[in-house]
Design a protein around this motif. Sequence first.
Motif, PDB file in Angstrom:
ATOM      1  N   UNK A   1       0.787  -1.240   0.000  1.00  0.00           N
ATOM      2  CA  UNK A   1       0.000   0.000   0.000  1.00  0.00           C
ATOM      3  C   UNK A   1       0.813   1.280   0.000  1.00  0.00           C
ATOM      4  N   UNK A   2       2.143   1.199  -0.112  1.00  0.00           N
ATOM      5  CA  UNK A   2       2.979   2.411  -0.123  1.00  0.00           C
ATOM      6  C   UNK A   2       3.193   2.859  -1.569  1.00  0.00           C
ATOM      7  N   UNK A   3       3.073   4.140  -1.806  1.00  0.00           N
ATOM      8  CA  UNK A   3       3.205   4.686  -3.160  1.00  0.00           C
ATOM      9  C   UNK A   3       1.854   5.203  -3.622  1.00  0.00           C
ATOM     10  N   UNK A   4       1.873   6.062  -4.611  1.00  0.00           N
ATOM     11  CA  UNK A   4       0.642   6.674  -5.094  1.00  0.00           C
ATOM     12  C   UNK A   4       0.478   6.393  -6.581  1.00  0.00           C
ATOM     13  N   UNK A   5      -0.737   6.341  -7.052  1.00  0.00           N
ATOM     14  CA  UNK A   5      -0.936   6.084  -8.485  1.00  0.00           C
ATOM     15  C   UNK A   5      -0.364   7.230  -9.335  1.00  0.00           C
ATOM     16  N   UNK A   6      -0.304   7.006 -10.607  1.00  0.00           N
ATOM     17  CA  UNK A   6       0.046   8.006 -11.620  1.00  0.00           C
ATOM     18  C   UNK A   6       1.474   8.526 -11.392  1.00  0.00           C
ATOM     19  N   UNK A   7       1.677   9.795 -11.099  1.00  0.00           N
ATOM     20  CA  UNK A   7       3.038  10.333 -11.057  1.00  0.00           C
ATOM     21  C   UNK A   7       3.770   9.990  -9.756  1.00  0.00           C
ATOM     22  N   UNK A   8       3.028   9.677  -8.705  1.00  0.00           N
ATOM     23  CA  UNK A   8       3.646   9.439  -7.402  1.00  0.00           C
ATOM     24  C   UNK A   8       3.960   7.977  -7.155  1.00  0.00           C
ATOM     25  N   UNK A   9       4.101   7.212  -8.226  1.00  0.00           N
ATOM     26  CA  UNK A   9       4.371   5.784  -8.070  1.00  0.00           C
ATOM     27  C   UNK A   9       5.667   5.584  -7.284  1.00  0.00           C
ATOM     28  N   UNK A  10       5.673   4.559  -6.447  1.00  0.00           N
ATOM     29  CA  UNK A  10       6.862   4.289  -5.649  1.00  0.00           C
ATOM     30  C   UNK A  10       8.062   3.979  -6.534  1.00  0.00           C
ATOM     31  N   UNK A  11       7.852   3.239  -7.618  1.00  0.00           N
ATOM     32  CA  UNK A  11       8.981   2.927  -8.500  1.00  0.00           C
ATOM     33  C   UNK A  11       9.479   4.173  -9.233  1.00  0.00           C
ATOM     34  N   UNK A  12       8.564   5.094  -9.549  1.00  0.00           N
ATOM     35  CA  UNK A  12       8.984   6.343 -10.197  1.00  0.00           C
ATOM     36  C   UNK A  12       9.827   7.174  -9.235  1.00  0.00           C
ATOM     37  N   UNK A  13       9.405   7.215  -7.989  1.00  0.00           N
ATOM     38  CA  UNK A  13      10.170   7.976  -6.990  1.00  0.00           C
ATOM     39  C   UNK A  13      11.543   7.346  -6.776  1.00  0.00           C
ATOM     40  N   UNK A  14      11.583   6.006  -6.731  1.00  0.00           N
ATOM     41  CA  UNK A  14      12.872   5.332  -6.579  1.00  0.00           C
ATOM     42  C   UNK A  14      13.760   5.572  -7.793  1.00  0.00           C
ATOM     43  N   UNK A  15      13.159   5.580  -8.980  1.00  0.00           N
ATOM     44  CA  UNK A  15      13.943   5.789 -10.200  1.00  0.00           C
ATOM     45  C   UNK A  15      14.592   7.166 -10.179  1.00  0.00           C
ATOM     46  N   UNK A  16      13.828   8.180  -9.792  1.00  0.00           N
ATOM     47  CA  UNK A  16      14.400   9.526  -9.718  1.00  0.00           C
ATOM     48  C   UNK A  16      15.538   9.548  -8.702  1.00  0.00           C
ATOM     49  N   UNK A  17      15.257   8.970  -7.543  1.00  0.00           N
ATOM     50  CA  UNK A  17      16.224   9.001  -6.446  1.00  0.00           C
ATOM     51  C   UNK A  17      17.539   8.363  -6.863  1.00  0.00           C
ATOM     52  N   UNK A  18      17.447   7.204  -7.501  1.00  0.00           N
ATOM     53  CA  UNK A  18      18.653   6.450  -7.824  1.00  0.00           C
ATOM     54  C   UNK A  18      19.343   7.049  -9.051  1.00  0.00           C
ATOM     55  N   UNK A  19      18.554   7.502 -10.030  1.00  0.00           N
ATOM     56  CA  UNK A  19      19.153   8.115 -11.223  1.00  0.00           C
ATOM     57  C   UNK A  19      19.833   9.441 -10.862  1.00  0.00           C
ATOM     58  N   UNK A  20      19.473  10.024  -9.731  1.00  0.00           N
ATOM     59  CA  UNK A  20      20.097  11.288  -9.340  1.00  0.00           C
ATOM     60  C   UNK A  20      21.513  11.090  -8.795  1.00  0.00           C
ATOM     61  N   UNK A  21      21.900   9.850  -8.571  1.00  0.00           N
ATOM     62  CA  UNK A  21      23.275   9.581  -8.136  1.00  0.00           C
ATOM     63  C   UNK A  21      24.205   9.744  -9.342  1.00  0.00           C
ATOM     64  N   UNK A  22      25.249  10.502  -9.181  1.00  0.00           N
ATOM     65  CA  UNK A  22      26.192  10.713 -10.275  1.00  0.00           C
ATOM     66  C   UNK A  22      26.654   9.378 -10.836  1.00  0.00           C
ATOM     67  N   UNK A  23      26.785   9.260 -12.169  1.00  0.00           N
ATOM     68  CA  UNK A  23      27.292   8.073 -12.855  1.00  0.00           C
ATOM     69  C   UNK A  23      26.246   6.999 -13.102  1.00  0.00           C
ATOM     70  N   UNK A  24      25.052   7.133 -12.513  1.00  0.00           N
ATOM     71  CA  UNK A  24      24.011   6.143 -12.815  1.00  0.00           C
ATOM     72  C   UNK A  24      23.406   6.467 -14.179  1.00  0.00           C
TER      73      UNK A  24
END
Lengths: 377, 377, 377, 377
Positions: free
Chosen positions: B218-241
């Motif tokens: 139940x964690x995460x929100x539909x549409x733009x707030x998807x948990x995987x979308x948030x994780x993707x942003x977070x991890x892609x924001x690491x330099x070199x990823x």
Amino acid sequence: MAGSIFGDIFSVATWGESHGKGLGVVVDGCPAGVPLTEVDVQRYLDRRKPGETKYSTPRKEGDKVEILSGVFEGKTTGTPISMIVLNTSQKSRDYSEIASYYRPGHADYTFDEKYGFRDYRGGGRSSGRETIGRVAGGAVASKILAELGIEICSYVKSIGDIEIDPGKMKLEDIEKSPLRMPDLEASERAEEFLADQMKNHDSAGGVIECVISGVPAGIGDPVFGKLDAALAQAVMSIGAVKGVEIGSGFAAAQRSGSENNDEFCIDKDGKVSKKTNFAGGILGGISDGSPIVLRAAFKPTPSIFTEQGTVNQSGEEVKVQIKGRHDPIIVPRAVVVVEAMAALTLVDRMFVGMSSRMDRIARFYNSSTAQKNYDKL
Amino acid sequence: MAGSIFGDIFSVATWGESHGKGLGVVVDGCPAGVPLTEVDVQRYLDRRKPGETKYSTPRKEGDKVEILSGVFEGKTTGTPISMIVLNTSQKSRDYSEIASYYRPGHADYTFDEKYGFRDYRGGGRSSGRETIGRVAGGAVASKILAELGIEICSYVKSIGDIEIDPGKMKLEDIEKSPLRMPDLEASERAEEFLADQMKNHDSAGGVIECVISGVPAGIGDPVFGKLDAALAQAVMSIGAVKGVEIGSGFAAAQRSGSENNDEFCIDKDGKVSKKTNFAGGILGGISDGSPIVLRAAFKPTPSIFTEQGTVNQSGEEVKVQIKGRHDPIIVPRAVVVVEAMAALTLVDRMFVGMSSRMDRIARFYNSSTAQKNYDKL
Amino acid sequence: MAGSIFGDIFSVATWGESHGKGLGVVVDGCPAGVPLTEVDVQRYLDRRKPGETKYSTPRKEGDKVEILSGVFEGKTTGTPISMIVLNTSQKSRDYSEIASYYRPGHADYTFDEKYGFRDYRGGGRSSGRETIGRVAGGAVASKILAELGIEICSYVKSIGDIEIDPGKMKLEDIEKSPLRMPDLEASERAEEFLADQMKNHDSAGGVIECVISGVPAGIGDPVFGKLDAALAQAVMSIGAVKGVEIGSGFAAAQRSGSENNDEFCIDKDGKVSKKTNFAGGILGGISDGSPIVLRAAFKPTPSIFTEQGTVNQSGEEVKVQIKGRHDPIIVPRAVVVVEAMAALTLVDRMFVGMSSRMDRIARFYNSSTAQKNYDKL
Amino acid sequence: MAGSIFGDIFSVATWGESHGKGLGVVVDGCPAGVPLTEVDVQRYLDRRKPGETKYSTPRKEGDKVEILSGVFEGKTTGTPISMIVLNTSQKSRDYSEIASYYRPGHADYTFDEKYGFRDYRGGGRSSGRETIGRVAGGAVASKILAELGIEICSYVKSIGDIEIDPGKMKLEDIEKSPLRMPDLEASERAEEFLADQMKNHDSAGGVIECVISGVPAGIGDPVFGKLDAALAQAVMSIGAVKGVEIGSGFAAAQRSGSENNDEFCIDKDGKVSKKTNFAGGILGGISDGSPIVLRAAFKPTPSIFTEQGTVNQSGEEVKVQIKGRHDPIIVPRAVVVVEAMAALTLVDRMFVGMSSRMDRIARFYNSSTAQKNYDKL
């Protein structure tokens, strides 16, 4: 934010369910003076429309967009642009059975856990129809980008394990292929593969590639606001996307630094350029002036017609067989959705980035002090 | 947001350059009552510390963290937690030459385009040292997750084309491998490969895998707030990823629906579970109770010691040879950074999601009306 | 954010112009399970409807709301609630003249400066009709508050220099007064005053008071997220509001500390209470359990029918006389708008505040670890 | 956001408690190229420093600021600016007693309710020392405004019921008055009044006026993003502020439209101007080019030395007498805090507003398409 709002300055708030009265989007932060008509938006929506080929659901919907606000005498006014698409062909009765169990690969179970219950008709807010709001908003973003000389080109790169041959790729073939694969030979093989999958009551996934050209260097912010991070969130937020990569992407992990580094050079116009583009147009999270290249991996459509095991809402294991109308592959229709998300992201980050340099701010606001201090720069 | 702030409710604002006075983070939105000491944070920072093995830069820094606010008598107070790590060993003179040209694969050029000039000492804000703020903030997030029974485990899955064998993987071996590869045989082969790369003055990349267990459904929100979308942003924001994937990821694009769907079942405790986890613990952007599995692809370190062509700030093509101290691979040190970003994201989305159901809100605020209306639920 | 989105977790995005196709709002972040029908929302909209008394514009609009999404079988689903009110009676021709000059006290000039041009029909986005979206969103917020036992009561405290006598105030008289002044004697005097103003082709302003009772202590955040700061922004964002105060407000500046401090005491139920409420229910930006009391000062309607000097778009000074239909006072119709903004703000801050304590989070997520660590608390 | 972060594009994250190791701020979103030194910031901090006059606490702190990041060779780099002020003179023992009861007029009770416990030493995060972060951040914002020719002037307008006479006001007298009242006659009377209050162990409040000149027309957004709404939030977020007004403010509620409307005119330079400024420089939430005028009402200092009734943490009614060092009035020291909040708000809204017009965006990004489409405008 609860989930249906995207963007810091150029924002969209999308709404609507598959089987409600309609779907739509409110675009806030669109600058005044952008020429915009319903035709501009409809052109984008038509690219995601169902019923176009045998590989998409036969549901025949007009999906006609209406602009309700924010445009006056053919130009945006700077105030919110509300757009709506009414639902006209949904049949709630098709979905009565699936209310009782959790479809594998779908969000039925997770919606129930999150919200306590769900609008079970057609997937509600996790339906593919949710993307109507994204695409209508993306159409507006694309208009803005076009005014700035920025173009986005997207296509299907692979379906199953059939991939386009870069040597044979012709962008003008995108719309000639029913699968939006700009290598007609590969497209034909993919059609045969999909025919087989349909025969087996199965489905397929694929990869979409998106190339954005004309982006000036300097867009994106360091650390968490990296342009690639924003694109990753945007694209991963599309239902069914399980992976996102930029430039050489996962392949970069297997390359040497000497292979993967792009050497800088001076192009024939005397401008800084790069000899290669393994970076995919982004260095340190900031655009470098080369085309931005990203890819999104889509899982196969989870709605398949073979029997599957699952659990019902009474907590019993059951065997189910999904009925109704479902695309064996959604990838060709998702091309415009990837494009829309890329456009929304890029416009937002370009607007956020307008205040990164004091000299440019001073010229923008054009004060006499500014002229004294910064015009010599 | 300009880029250095992350999170909607549990937020971190990181700051600091490689060669400034120090680096740090302000954590805002940490709940009151979390037991927290500098030891808790130091343990995380030590995992990213340079100078530990022959595969990381010999720069010997203590990287000692100090908590300046937000903790009282061993517990967080709910107010901002400011943490600082002073820079002690930087040598500005090492970097004097690189001020004049754009290093291939680095953000020198894009920073200049965005900001008009740059702090050229050690990469400034695009240096790997920027991750100190992320890791310190992530340590706090991990403490919160631990209180909720949620654990994150991360390791190196591959270096170059050497991949761990899932059959031989032992999580207890992570810290036994100098490369944090929990398959000691693969780790040894990767060491040999890296020795070769170093001999050739070259570098390598790799893939990090991160598994989060104990996350409630139940964690995460539909549409733009998807948990995987948030994780993707977070991890892609690491330099070199350069790529991020969830569950079966890019491989999903090649699978059939019947192969990729996870069937639901009832586990031995009578709870809804899944027979497989190709979804990587997330369905429709919302956690499904299975472990969340994500992978990040890191490009090879761009600082290599072979001669490279590039452009200088006068716009001339030049040949350069980078000097100084640089890791031939950053992947093992980045394991804790991926973990930190996953923790920051998950805590934030868990906090955002606490208001998704009226019955739970009513019980939380415990009003008499609420009791009347919702206690029967 | 560009301006038409409000709220961090419980968000509204409003849209629409006075003379476009309609106006509406998208509510994102509404919890699932709130009973909601169009009747609930219509009741609020009817309180701001024009044409009810002689003190409001004779424009007769139904202002019927339609809920387009986010509600299923009479309950909110947790997904965005889109609501629309179609414009039915606007006459664009009334406004043709005012396109050419800047009306004093209106936003014509500032819109032109900001956007380069404006939708001159009826004030566009700065029209009072813009509040339809706020009120519809506020109706949803009020439903949530009602479920938690929180009530908002608003009324007109003064018109011109005629003020209600606190000793004679009866809340049940609010709707008996055509001016929503709950002291019928004062209301009558205000009616006479307004009749005079209308005779003189002039207009009047006034003060609205809003009292929120049942708010638990502990809502609001220190520093920038103070509950009173959020309320001030919310209420000041209503067109024509020029001042906001909490509790003793501006009068506090003239009081001594010994007069203005509220002593704490124990009430008859054994709970902490206060002997007085000069603080207006908020201490240090956080609710203290007493009723929250705020007031908003509204300027007189700028559309008056006496001749005024101004400037036209060619940059010439001209004399103008405004025509059309305009309220001599908007204060009585604005009562529900203040209430709506208070409700939107309070719900949002309550949701943001659910993660302020680790013990409550642990119980909310109910993990076994949590039980071990926190159930003894 | 949890409360200690302010601003959408130009953001500050403040941290620190009265009796912790120090206080500080991280400024994110400051453009590159702003000349900035510690002297610039220290000048602002010195204006809020305690121990300057007999009307402020005798605590002698240096409050020396150190810039830790974001500045290189005397100019901002565009990356986060971290600033710190170490606490040097706090005496925790002074506060040991007050841990046990709730001081009237303070946030002790509400912090306990929100967080479950509190850092009772000196008010923790609700102490006046919290404003150090605001003022340091505001100093940076003021530097940016100065580069754009925008100036902020703030002063004490009234203390208790003693008000400056506008006819006698001389701005050059602000710093000549120990109370920052630019009418030295009124200032003297206020000093006598304060001497009496101190004799009676009591305290006083007052009103601060803030005038911002040089703001171009067009700043601010319609609906929720109004410039006055943003200023109201910013100023109301300062501890002890109970009211905020713009232009004629609460007095507007008593005026007629014909009195309160500002007529537009053409000034001697041929520019659109206004004959009066009752609007306070803002129309429809957007700056109109006239000076922006706002006022904030401060309540009397709640820390008074007379005996007061209250409740202790065991839930008993008790009589208490506060000890320690406390200003009898905080208004003169708060002048710079109001100025800082105004500066932070204005810079943020100016940056957000840079994308309101397509023609300006096109010129800013200077594409060849843009030149074709927009240069004729």
